[in-house]
Write a protein that holds these residues in place. Sequence first.
Motif, PDB file in Angstrom:
ATOM      1  N   VAL A  14      59.451  16.353  30.998  1.00 25.39           N
ATOM      2  CA  VAL A  14      58.113  16.497  30.437  1.00 25.39           C
ATOM      3  C   VAL A  14      58.125  17.096  29.034  1.00 25.39           C
ATOM      4  O   VAL A  14      57.169  16.924  28.274  1.00 25.39           O
ATOM      5  N   VAL A  15      59.189  17.804  28.659  1.00 23.32           N
ATOM      6  CA  VAL A  15      59.209  18.426  27.333  1.00 23.32           C
ATOM      7  C   VAL A  15      59.684  17.474  26.243  1.00 23.32           C
ATOM      8  O   VAL A  15      59.536  17.778  25.057  1.00 23.32           O
ATOM      9  N   ASN A  16      60.252  16.335  26.614  1.00 18.46           N
ATOM     10  CA  ASN A  16      60.877  15.479  25.603  1.00 18.46           C
ATOM     11  C   ASN A  16      59.893  15.018  24.539  1.00 18.46           C
ATOM     12  O   ASN A  16      60.137  15.144  23.346  1.00 18.46           O
ATOM     13  N   ILE A  17      58.748  14.453  24.948  1.00 25.41           N
ATOM     14  CA  ILE A  17      57.765  13.959  23.996  1.00 25.41           C
ATOM     15  C   ILE A  17      57.129  15.115  23.236  1.00 25.41           C
ATOM     16  O   ILE A  17      56.694  14.958  22.087  1.00 25.41           O
ATOM     17  N   ALA A  18      57.058  16.295  23.850  1.00 31.85           N
ATOM     18  CA  ALA A  18      56.408  17.444  23.221  1.00 31.85           C
ATOM     19  C   ALA A  18      57.284  18.145  22.196  1.00 31.85           C
ATOM     20  O   ALA A  18      56.794  18.996  21.445  1.00 31.85           O
ATOM     21  N   LEU A  19      58.586  17.817  22.122  1.00 34.82           N
ATOM     22  CA  LEU A  19      59.500  18.562  21.247  1.00 34.82           C
ATOM     23  C   LEU A  19      59.071  18.581  19.783  1.00 34.82           C
ATOM     24  O   LEU A  19      59.088  19.654  19.154  1.00 34.82           O
ATOM     25  N   PRO A  20      58.713  17.448  19.167  1.00 39.45           N
ATOM     26  CA  PRO A  20      58.282  17.527  17.760  1.00 39.45           C
ATOM     27  C   PRO A  20      57.084  18.444  17.558  1.00 39.45           C
ATOM     28  O   PRO A  20      57.015  19.185  16.565  1.00 39.45           O
ATOM     29  N   SER A  21      56.120  18.417  18.479  1.00 37.65           N
ATOM     30  CA  SER A  21      54.949  19.299  18.370  1.00 37.65           C
ATOM     31  C   SER A  21      55.355  20.763  18.518  1.00 37.65           C
ATOM     32  O   SER A  21      54.840  21.644  17.813  1.00 37.65           O
ATOM     33  N   ILE A  22      56.287  21.039  19.439  1.00 34.60           N
ATOM     34  CA  ILE A  22      56.782  22.408  19.613  1.00 34.60           C
ATOM     35  C   ILE A  22      57.471  22.882  18.338  1.00 34.60           C
ATOM     36  O   ILE A  22      57.235  24.001  17.862  1.00 34.60           O
ATOM     37  N   GLY A  23      58.313  22.027  17.764  1.00 36.38           N
ATOM     38  CA  GLY A  23      59.016  22.392  16.539  1.00 36.38           C
ATOM     39  C   GLY A  23      58.071  22.659  15.388  1.00 36.38           C
ATOM     40  O   GLY A  23      58.240  23.630  14.630  1.00 36.38           O
ATOM     41  N   ALA A  24      57.044  21.833  15.238  1.00 36.76           N
ATOM     42  CA  ALA A  24      56.084  22.020  14.150  1.00 36.76           C
ATOM     43  C   ALA A  24      55.271  23.295  14.335  1.00 36.76           C
ATOM     44  O   ALA A  24      54.971  24.009  13.376  1.00 36.76           O
ATOM     45  N   ASP A  25      54.928  23.618  15.577  1.00 37.68           N
ATOM     46  CA  ASP A  25      54.089  24.786  15.851  1.00 37.68           C
ATOM     47  C   ASP A  25      54.862  26.089  15.760  1.00 37.68           C
ATOM     48  O   ASP A  25      54.351  27.102  15.251  1.00 37.68           O
ATOM     49  N   LEU A  26      56.102  26.083  16.244  1.00 31.86           N
ATOM     50  CA  LEU A  26      56.889  27.315  16.304  1.00 31.86           C
ATOM     51  C   LEU A  26      57.969  27.398  15.232  1.00 31.86           C
ATOM     52  O   LEU A  26      58.759  28.347  15.211  1.00 31.86           O
TER      53      LEU A  26
END
Length: 441
Positions: A14-26
């Motif tokens: 479930v985290v795979n697609i969210a990784l770019p968003s996580i990187g941009a936010d954090l």
Amino acid sequence: MSMLQFLLAVDVTVVNIALPSIGADLGAGGHALTWVVVGYTIAGGGLLMLGGRLADLLGRRRVLLSGTVLFGAASLLAGLAPSFPVLVLARLLQGAGEAVALPAAMATVVLLFPEGPRRSRALSVWAAVASCGLVLGFVLSGVITAHLGWRWTFLISVPVILVVIVAALLLVESDRPVTRPGPLDLPGALLLTACPLLFVYGVVQAGEPGASPWVSVVALAGAALAGAAFVRVEARSPHPLVPLSFFAHRARVTANIATTLLSGALSTSFLLFTFYLQDVRGVGPLEAGLTMLSMGVAMVVASLLVPRLLGRWGARVCVLAGLGCTAGAMALIALVAVLGAGAPWLIAAMVLIAAGMGFGLIGLQYLAVSGATDEDAGIASGIQRGVDQLGGAAGVTVYVGIGFAPALHSANPFVTAAGLSVIGLIAAALVIRRLPQHVLN
């Protein structure tokens, strides 16, 4: 139990697609984001066999509830994480929760149904739920990230975990711990977890711009020492996690070496798909998740087809076919990255990855438990599961960590990561081919 299994399986993908968003936010780069994936699998794989032992020692119901509570609390922490280090810590705790809860949950299912058709039907449901969780993880990641934000990929698990806890309290009967339990091999479990963690830290730090090379050297040396200490502890422990007699079985050792290399390439492909679709092609999370659904569907088809072909073709052909399909997929990913092709071109690579998982991992699972008896079947199965998770984490660390390291910006990161994966797959094929034919069929 199946609801818990579903959540644990979903959390792998479930985290795979969210990784770019996580990187941009954090504020985390592609190489550092590997921690979000490997932290979960390292903690889960390293502590998995200890979790199984705890269930025998303290009682399945108690350990099941403890692991589920830990997983739920870690999911809440991950969703509320104010910084990237806190998110990584939460993922480590999620993996620990999985390692504690999963063996107890599976043991509960097995012992709840008598041996025969009822138990077979229950385990079939258990396996089907896991497959659905892996498949739906990609889609859920895209939908949740696009409409709710990446934090909800973790927070959405919390209410479901509460339902699991209440249901377990009401439906799972209390059980007694085993009589005269032997001592826990806690040093072995800690060393088995510390070794890959130090290895990951050393490789990731090596790619950080301006980082001292001595930090990586010390971390990698610590990983080597932890690995050596683990072997020494297991040799002297009266109740080792991994009995050294296990290594006397050539087919099992070979299968687990190949599993490590194949799992590393498969886990790497998931991240390469995500990074290319979102970072290179600018595809949104929802479209990326739907694109990767084709891989999930192909996984389900492969899981139904391969068991029939295994008996007809033999393990050698199935494993080599899986390794070949995965290598072809990695080569196709590199080609797509060089040409800058659109998302539809990746679908062929995704289908090949699904075939690689189906043929390769099922064939290797067959080899990993070959010759197993009542006394060592659990050990052989547990080691294969742990190797699968730790191999995936190590592969992502090396292939993605090196490929996306800022120090190597002159090279195409997709080509570098895919090329390293292919080298590992070739090594796996050579290892499998060295086994005698009668062992593989």
